[in-house]
Design an enzyme around this catalytic site. Structure first.
Site, PDB file in Angstrom:
ATOM      1  N   ASN A  75     -10.425  -0.102   0.544  1.00 22.80           N
ATOM      2  CA  ASN A  75      -8.966   0.009   0.453  1.00 22.80           C
ATOM      3  C   ASN A  75      -8.500  -0.559  -0.892  1.00 22.80           C
ATOM      4  O   ASN A  75      -8.598  -1.759  -1.122  1.00 22.80           O
ATOM      5  CB  ASN A  75      -8.364  -0.774   1.632  1.00 22.80           C
ATOM      6  CG  ASN A  75      -6.845  -0.766   1.650  1.00 22.80           C
ATOM      7  OD1 ASN A  75      -6.209  -0.446   0.656  1.00 22.80           O
ATOM      8  ND2 ASN A  75      -6.268  -1.149   2.776  1.00 22.80           N
ATOM      9  N   CYS A  98       0.817  -1.225   0.000  1.00 26.17           N
ATOM     10  CA  CYS A  98       0.000   0.000   0.000  1.00 26.17           C
ATOM     11  C   CYS A  98       0.848   1.271   0.000  1.00 26.17           C
ATOM     12  O   CYS A  98       0.334   2.361  -0.241  1.00 26.17           O
ATOM     13  CB  CYS A  98      -0.936  -0.005   1.197  1.00 26.17           C
ATOM     14  SG  CYS A  98      -1.989  -1.450   1.232  1.00 26.17           S
ATOM     15  N   HIS A 129      -3.156   7.126   2.392  1.00 27.08           N
ATOM     16  CA  HIS A 129      -3.663   5.827   1.942  1.00 27.08           C
ATOM     17  C   HIS A 129      -4.997   5.571   2.635  1.00 27.08           C
ATOM     18  O   HIS A 129      -5.127   5.741   3.850  1.00 27.08           O
ATOM     19  CB  HIS A 129      -2.634   4.749   2.290  1.00 27.08           C
ATOM     20  CG  HIS A 129      -3.168   3.364   2.147  1.00 27.08           C
ATOM     21  ND1 HIS A 129      -3.840   2.948   1.029  1.00 27.08           N
ATOM     22  CD2 HIS A 129      -3.147   2.288   3.000  1.00 27.08           C
ATOM     23  CE1 HIS A 129      -4.203   1.689   1.192  1.00 27.08           C
ATOM     24  NE2 HIS A 129      -3.801   1.266   2.375  1.00 27.08           N
TER      25      HIS A 129
HETATM   26  O1  UT7 Z   1      -3.583  -1.169   3.717  1.00 25.72           O
HETATM   27  C1  UT7 Z   1      -3.356  -1.598   5.023  1.00 25.72           C
HETATM   28  C2  UT7 Z   1      -4.207  -2.806   5.190  1.00 25.72           C
HETATM   29  N1  UT7 Z   1      -4.818  -3.075   6.429  1.00 25.72           N
HETATM   30  C3  UT7 Z   1      -5.371  -2.213   7.301  1.00 25.72           C
HETATM   31  O2  UT7 Z   1      -5.299  -1.045   7.243  1.00 25.72           O
HETATM   32  C4  UT7 Z   1      -6.149  -2.846   8.415  1.00 25.72           C
HETATM   33  C5  UT7 Z   1      -6.006  -2.142   9.728  1.00 25.72           C
HETATM   34  N2  UT7 Z   1      -6.918  -2.714  10.704  1.00 25.72           N
HETATM   35  C6  UT7 Z   1      -8.257  -2.438  10.693  1.00 25.72           C
HETATM   36  O3  UT7 Z   1      -8.721  -1.669   9.867  1.00 25.72           O
HETATM   37  C7  UT7 Z   1      -9.094  -3.062  11.773  1.00 25.72           C
HETATM   38  O4  UT7 Z   1      -8.275  -3.754  12.677  1.00 25.72           O
HETATM   39  C8  UT7 Z   1     -10.182  -4.027  11.201  1.00 25.72           C
HETATM   40  C9  UT7 Z   1     -11.250  -3.223  10.456  1.00 25.72           C
HETATM   41  C10 UT7 Z   1      -9.570  -5.062  10.286  1.00 25.72           C
HETATM   42  C11 UT7 Z   1     -10.866  -4.753  12.357  1.00 25.72           C
HETATM   43  O5  UT7 Z   1     -11.418  -3.822  13.272  1.00 25.72           O
HETATM   44  P1  UT7 Z   1     -11.143  -3.968  14.822  1.00 25.72           P
HETATM   45  O6  UT7 Z   1     -11.881  -2.891  15.473  1.00 25.72           O
HETATM   46  O7  UT7 Z   1      -9.661  -4.035  15.022  1.00 25.72           O
HETATM   47  O8  UT7 Z   1     -11.846  -5.340  15.144  1.00 25.72           O
HETATM   48  P2  UT7 Z   1     -11.199  -6.645  15.814  1.00 25.72           P
HETATM   49  O9  UT7 Z   1     -10.271  -7.335  14.892  1.00 25.72           O
HETATM   50  O10 UT7 Z   1     -10.735  -6.293  17.195  1.00 25.72           O
HETATM   51  O11 UT7 Z   1     -12.487  -7.564  15.982  1.00 25.72           O
HETATM   52  C12 UT7 Z   1     -13.539  -7.240  16.873  1.00 25.72           C
HETATM   53  C13 UT7 Z   1     -14.617  -8.297  16.757  1.00 25.72           C
HETATM   54  C14 UT7 Z   1     -14.080  -9.718  16.839  1.00 25.72           C
HETATM   55  O12 UT7 Z   1     -15.052 -10.499  17.504  1.00 25.72           O
HETATM   56  P3  UT7 Z   1     -14.867 -10.857  19.060  1.00 25.72           P
HETATM   57  O13 UT7 Z   1     -13.585 -11.627  19.157  1.00 25.72           O
HETATM   58  O14 UT7 Z   1     -14.821  -9.555  19.786  1.00 25.72           O
HETATM   59  O15 UT7 Z   1     -16.092 -11.670  19.370  1.00 25.72           O
HETATM   60  C15 UT7 Z   1     -14.028 -10.161  15.397  1.00 25.72           C
HETATM   61  O16 UT7 Z   1     -14.158 -11.571  15.232  1.00 25.72           O
HETATM   62  O17 UT7 Z   1     -15.256  -8.195  15.478  1.00 25.72           O
HETATM   63  C16 UT7 Z   1     -15.232  -9.456  14.819  1.00 25.72           C
HETATM   64  N3  UT7 Z   1     -15.166  -9.220  13.393  1.00 25.72           N
HETATM   65  C17 UT7 Z   1     -16.248  -8.974  12.652  1.00 25.72           C
HETATM   66  N4  UT7 Z   1     -17.559  -8.899  12.957  1.00 25.72           N
HETATM   67  C18 UT7 Z   1     -18.415  -8.618  11.985  1.00 25.72           C
HETATM   68  C19 UT7 Z   1     -14.055  -9.167  12.587  1.00 25.72           C
HETATM   69  N5  UT7 Z   1     -14.429  -8.897  11.329  1.00 25.72           N
HETATM   70  C20 UT7 Z   1     -15.775  -8.774  11.346  1.00 25.72           C
HETATM   71  C21 UT7 Z   1     -16.733  -8.485  10.344  1.00 25.72           C
HETATM   72  N6  UT7 Z   1     -18.037  -8.396  10.701  1.00 25.72           N
HETATM   73  N7  UT7 Z   1     -16.389  -8.253   9.058  1.00 25.72           N
END
Ligand code: UT7
Length: 307
Positions: free
Chosen positions: A264, A111, A234
């Site tokens: 993204n 990215c 980005h």
């Molecule tokens: O170009 C660079 C590429 N990558 C990035 O920029 C990614 C950077 N990271 C992020 O944008 C965020 O970390 C995410 C959007 C990927 C995830 O958001 P988060 O607030 O960090 O969520 P999390 O991973 O802490 O997950 C929270 C909960 C989990 O459930 P539990 O364990 O609390 O029960 C996940 O399993 O949300 C769950 N979860 C979802 N729920 C519904 C993860 N993905 C999803 C989903 N829909 N798509």
């Protein structure tokens, strides 16, 4: 001698995949995706490829720059999703647009790739080797996703953006680039594989390192944050953009965003946003911009550019 933006172009495939559509494929919801990322929908290729999107964005940028393709000395394509490894996407673009005098190559810095392409061209221009160059970010992310993994498939979209950079007199541009290979496992893509990611780690990395690299760049340029007309980052997650603005103490309105529409698009996100802002009259000649990217590698960086 420095490099100036002479023209911009972008291409977005017309097929839309909404959050609602995704909720029928994986266990997610429109509300979760909006709240955690700011994404409402993304555009996904049907017939297009990384090469065809690169060509369409390149044609638009060349038209905008009012130049002939033969005037280009160099074409660099940044991509992690090329449908061809050889010949490189840049050579395919050269062939399709008739840029017969251009040296062509692809580069991969995930990215951050568009920033690395920009800094490469800036170096060639300042050495006097290149006068007019085309840099493109083109990504077909939909081909790299595991559509059963809700933590990654909701985040990405397809598209391409291109910029013509011309040698010009005036204040030098500046770039700061960093990498940390030790943290490469946070965001991976094996050959013929699918993207895997530790989302929380990438989130923390972006929010802590991007403000620092922007500060480093401002210091190098002897500029104050308030002098910058727009911070073009980005487009990975709206919460990341908001957190970076907050850490820098800069109002969010100086951090334009189109993530709601495209999600993204990896190395295409900065040139797509740049093109939209230019076409909408939201940025104009003489303004000072900071571009900043971050992603797989891990890699991150920032560039100062006067348009
Ligand atoms: O170009 C660079 C590429 N990558 C990035 O920029 C990614 C950077 N990271 C992020 O944008 C965020 O970390 C995410 C959007 C990927 C995830 O958001 P988060 O607030 O960090 O969520 P999390 O991973 O802490 O997950 C929270 C909960 C989990 O459930 P539990 O364990 O609390 O029960 C996940 O399993 O949300 C769950 N979860 C979802 N729920 C519904 C993860 N993905 C999803 C989903 N829909 N798509």
């Amino acid at each position: 001698m420095t490099g100036r933006i002479a023209g911009t172009g972008s291409y977005i495939p017309s097929q839309v995949l909404s959050n609602e559509d995704l909720s029928k494929i994986v266990d997610t919801s429109d509300q979760w995706i909006r709240e955690r990322t700011g994404v409402l929908r993304r555009h996904i290729v049907k017939q297009d490829t990384t090469v065809s999107m690169a060509v369409k964005s390149a044609e638009a940028a060349i038209l905008d720059a009012h130049i002939n393709p033969e005037e280009l000395d160099m074409i660099i394509v940044s991509t992690i999703s090329s449908n061809l490894l050889m010949p490189c996407t840049a050579c395919e673009v050269q062939k399709k647009i008739g840029a017969v005098n251009a040296a062509c190559f692809d580069l991969n810095a995930a990215c951050s790739g568009f920033l690395v392409a920009y800094s490469t061209v800036l170096g060639y221009i300042e050495m006097g080797i290149v006068k007019k160059a085309l840099i493109i970010g083109s990504e077909c992310m939909s081909k790299l996703l595991d559509w059963s993994d809700r933590s990654t498939c909701i985040l990405f979209g397809d598209g391409a953006g291109a910029v013509v950079i011309e040698a010009a007199d005036g204040e030098k541009g500046a770039v700061v680039l960093h990498s940390d290979g030790e943290k490469g496992n946070a965001l991976c893509l094996e050959t013929h594989g699918k993207i895997t990611m530790n989302g929380q780690e990438v989130f923390r990395f972006a929010v802590s390192n991007v403000p620092k690299v922007i500060e480093e760049l401002l210091h190098k340029m002897g500029k104050q944050r308030e002098e910058i007309d727009a911070y073009i980052l980005h487009q990975a997650n709206q919460r990341i953009l908001d957190a970076i603005a907050k850490r820098l103490g800069v109002d969010k309105k100086y951090f334009p965003s189109n993530i709601r529409e495209y999600a993204n698009t990896s190395s295409a996100s900065i040139p797509i946003l740049l093109d939209e802002l230019k076409k909408n009259g939201d940025i104009d000649k003489g303004q000072q911009l900071i571009l900043a990217g971050f992603g797989g590698g891990l890699t991150w960086g920032a560039a100062y550019i006067r348009i």
